[in-house]
Design a protein around this motif. Structure first.
Motif, PDB file in Angstrom:
ATOM      1  N   PRO A 263     -39.045  51.249 -46.620  1.00 11.88           N
ATOM      2  CA  PRO A 263     -38.073  50.673 -45.900  1.00 11.88           C
ATOM      3  C   PRO A 263     -38.828  52.235 -44.236  1.00 11.88           C
ATOM      4  N   GLN A 264     -38.871  53.103 -44.757  1.00 12.77           N
ATOM      5  CA  GLN A 264     -39.552  54.097 -44.096  1.00 12.77           C
ATOM      6  C   GLN A 264     -41.540  54.214 -43.524  1.00 12.77           C
ATOM      7  N   TRP A 480     -29.673  56.548 -49.195  1.00 18.21           N
ATOM      8  CA  TRP A 480     -30.258  57.187 -48.699  1.00 18.21           C
ATOM      9  C   TRP A 480     -30.760  57.178 -47.045  1.00 18.21           C
ATOM     10  N   LYS A 481     -30.220  56.083 -47.406  1.00 16.49           N
ATOM     11  CA  LYS A 481     -29.968  54.802 -45.045  1.00 16.49           C
ATOM     12  C   LYS A 481     -28.644  55.356 -44.467  1.00 16.49           C
ATOM     13  N   GLU A 484     -30.059  58.866 -43.476  1.00 16.49           N
ATOM     14  CA  GLU A 484     -30.722  58.582 -42.198  1.00 16.49           C
ATOM     15  C   GLU A 484     -30.306  58.266 -41.018  1.00 16.49           C
ATOM     16  N   GLN A 485     -29.343  57.894 -41.519  1.00 18.19           N
ATOM     17  CA  GLN A 485     -28.991  57.278 -40.469  1.00 18.19           C
ATOM     18  C   GLN A 485     -27.573  57.507 -39.594  1.00 18.19           C
ATOM     19  N   THR A 549     -38.244  61.216 -46.054  1.00 20.65           N
ATOM     20  CA  THR A 549     -37.644  60.766 -44.756  1.00 20.65           C
ATOM     21  C   THR A 549     -38.459  61.921 -43.762  1.00 20.65           C
TER      22      THR A 549
END
Length: 557
Positions: A263-264, A480-481, A484-485, A549
């Motif tokens: 995704p990154q 994790w997502k 990040e968000q 990230t």
């Protein structure tokens, strides 16, 4: 005398028996599934025919087993369920095969045809339900059509882009006399690329300043590993792989750069920033959107594949070379020449950077273990041809990005449908087909609990693979997502059973890793067990997720 014959007053075979004759004609040697009342005629026909039937503990597990059977053999794996809830339980595994391009034929039982227009117990329109997730879904409404329906199910499943198909057999039709005989398997004609397209592709490749090969799952299905590696070496072109294309070029080859698809925004995108030509070889948009790597408007695309490319605003090939992949590549190599072009040192540096990064992570002695150290140690235990089957979760991102592969189909990842619960039944099928190899299922504690029951199937069938559970008591990828968000987590935590005790309760061997130094000896010990599967539990420190990230954000923001 079987159940079907007891009620048959003719010498003619029943539809169920003819369907099984068709399966034998297709080369089916094993069926995974759970029977029900509506397919008892079919079950006893399978018994009479001597086809191996493996009862699973959940229909989803049966579908995943058939999925991996198809990936590794190129022949359709077959799974079976009854109507209603049995059929709906197949859906996730069937959808996985459909999107990931694994040949699979699903067979379901159904109510008698006279009940289909009524509100009936457990009745669903299964053909309508399976149609969006299969290449073909048909109900056998007349006995004399069963041979055609079966032949077409296998033809659609195995040809073109492989995928799933579905046959629905009503209970009364299964019992009826059937006059038909199996149809012959047809050898699909070998399709070769248009010579004009080959010539134009060779010209574009010869003239490009910084071409890059993007190899996908179609290159694995097309057995094009040697051809891709030869093209890379002869024309000095770096190779990026998708997660499902891992191993198409050996990880110790200088032209292997790494994997696209996490995704990154990763280092590998640097290669595409420099590229003026992307050569897609067996690339499938479902694996990784072009949005990930199509970074500038000056990039041209060549599509080398068995089928024309799907339509996409960011994947518009200048030329399509459609036909047998290896033949297409070797035809291009007859005239393409890049001897006057310099070695792409700056692009190859991307692969070196990832290699050095994994080397450094492999020195981390902290405990719980970091993902990079785990991958480094797993690679030391598994041989070049051994098979790792990855479940879906945070560990899949690390495996997809960093696990080194030497050969195709030695790292099996679901990345089209990307379903949790894939690893344990997938590893069962892989070990059943490749008993001489070590097979390791790598799963998070979330994914493991979705199909852990298939360990009992493995014990019963004497299929001794090893399952490695990365334990952190969270749905790690979603955590994790969220971090990040939102900088916070919600709804992703849980508790775990004692996995070692659970393994032993199912007559497996259970181990828990207590230190970094203990990991390799424990995993080796688990692989020494040939009497039953083994489960190894290792606590994992996923703080490395946000470390990655932050590192990537710092590099590209």
């Amino acid at each position: 005398m079987c159940a079907a014959q007891k009620h048959d007053t003719t010498t003619e075979k029943t539809t169920a028996q003819v369907l099984v004759d068709c399966l034998k004609a297709e080369g089916v040697d094993v069926i995974f599934g759970i029977p029900g009342e509506e397919n008892l005629d079919l079950m006893f026909a399978i018994k009479e025919a001597g086809i191996r039937f493996i009862p699973t503990r959940h229909e989803q597990g049966a579908a995943f087993m058939a999925d991996v059977y198809g990936r590794l053999t190129g022949r359709a794996g077959v799974c079976l369920a009854t109507l209603g809830p049995g059929a709906t339980n197949l859906v996730t595994g069937v959808a996985d095969a459909f999107l990931d391009g694994a040949p699979l034929v699903a067979i379901t039982g159904q109510v008698s045809t006279e009940l289909m227009q009524l509100t009936s117990h457990q009745y669903l329109d299964l053909s309508a339900m399976f149609s969006p997730i299969t290449k073909r879904s048909k109900v056998v409404m007349r006995p004399d059509t069963v041979t055609e329906i079966c032949r077409l199910a296998f033809k659609y499943a195995e040809n073109g882009k492989p995928g799933a198909t579905h046959i629905d057999l009503p209970k009364n039709i299964a019992h009826m006399p059937c006059p038909a005989k199996p149809l012959r398997r047809q050898q699909p004609p070998a399709l070769y690329a248009d010579p004009a397209a080959v010539t134009e592709a060779a010209r574009m490749i010869s003239e490009a300043r910084n071409p890059v090969i993007l190899a996908g799952a179609g290159a694995v299905r097309g057995h094009a590993a040697q051809a891709v590696t030869t093209m890379a070496e002869r024309l000095h072109i770096p190779v990026v792989q998708t997660m499902m294309g891992k191993g198409i070029i050996p990880c110790d080859n200088k032209y292997r750069m790494g994997v696209v698809g996490i995704p990154q925004h990763d280092y590998i995108i640097d290669a595409f920033d420099q590229a003026d030509l992307v050569i897609g070889i067996g690339y499938d948009l479902v694996e990784c959107s072009p949005k990930k790597w199509h970074t500038h408007d000056d990039m041209k695309i060549i599509n080398i594949a068995a089928l024309p490319a799907d339509v996409n605003q960011l994947y518009e090939p200048e030329i399509e070379v459609v036909g047998n992949l290896s033949d297409s590549i070797y035809q291009i190599l007859r005239t393409a020449c890049r001897d006057d072009k310099p070695e792409p040192e700056s692009m190859l540096a991307v692969g070196c950077r990832l290699h050095k990064e994994l080397e450094e992570q492999g020195k981390d002695n902290s405990f719980p273990m970091k993902p990079g150290r785990l991958i480094s140690d797993i690679r030391k235990v598994l041989g070049r041809s051994d098979i790792l089957v990855s479940d879906v979760g945070a560990h899949k991102i690390w495996i997809g990005r960093e696990y080194p592969c030497y050969e195709p189909n030695t790292c099996l990842i679901s990345n089209g449908f990307a379903s949790m619960g894939f690893a344990v039944p997938g590893a069962f099928a892989a070990k059943m087909l490749r008993p001489e190899r070590r097979v390791l299922a790598v799963s998070g504690d979330g994914g493991f609990m979705m199909n852990s029951q298939e360990l009992e199937t493995a014990v019963r069938e004497k299929v001794p693979f090893v399952t490695l559970i990365w334990e952190d008591a969270h749905y790690g990828l979603i955590k994790w997502k969220e971090e990040e968000q939102f900088g916070d987590v919600f709804g992703v935590g849980f508790t775990n059973p004692d996995f070692c005790a659970l393994a032993e309760a199912m007559h497996c061997h259970g181990y828990r890793v207590g230190s970094c130094e203990d990991f390799i000896p424990t995993l080796e010990r688990a692989f020494e067990n040939t009497d039953a599967p083994s489960v190894v539990v290792v606590p994992v420190d996923y703080s490395a997720n946000m470390e990655l990230t932050r590192t990537l954000r710092a590099a590209y923001n």
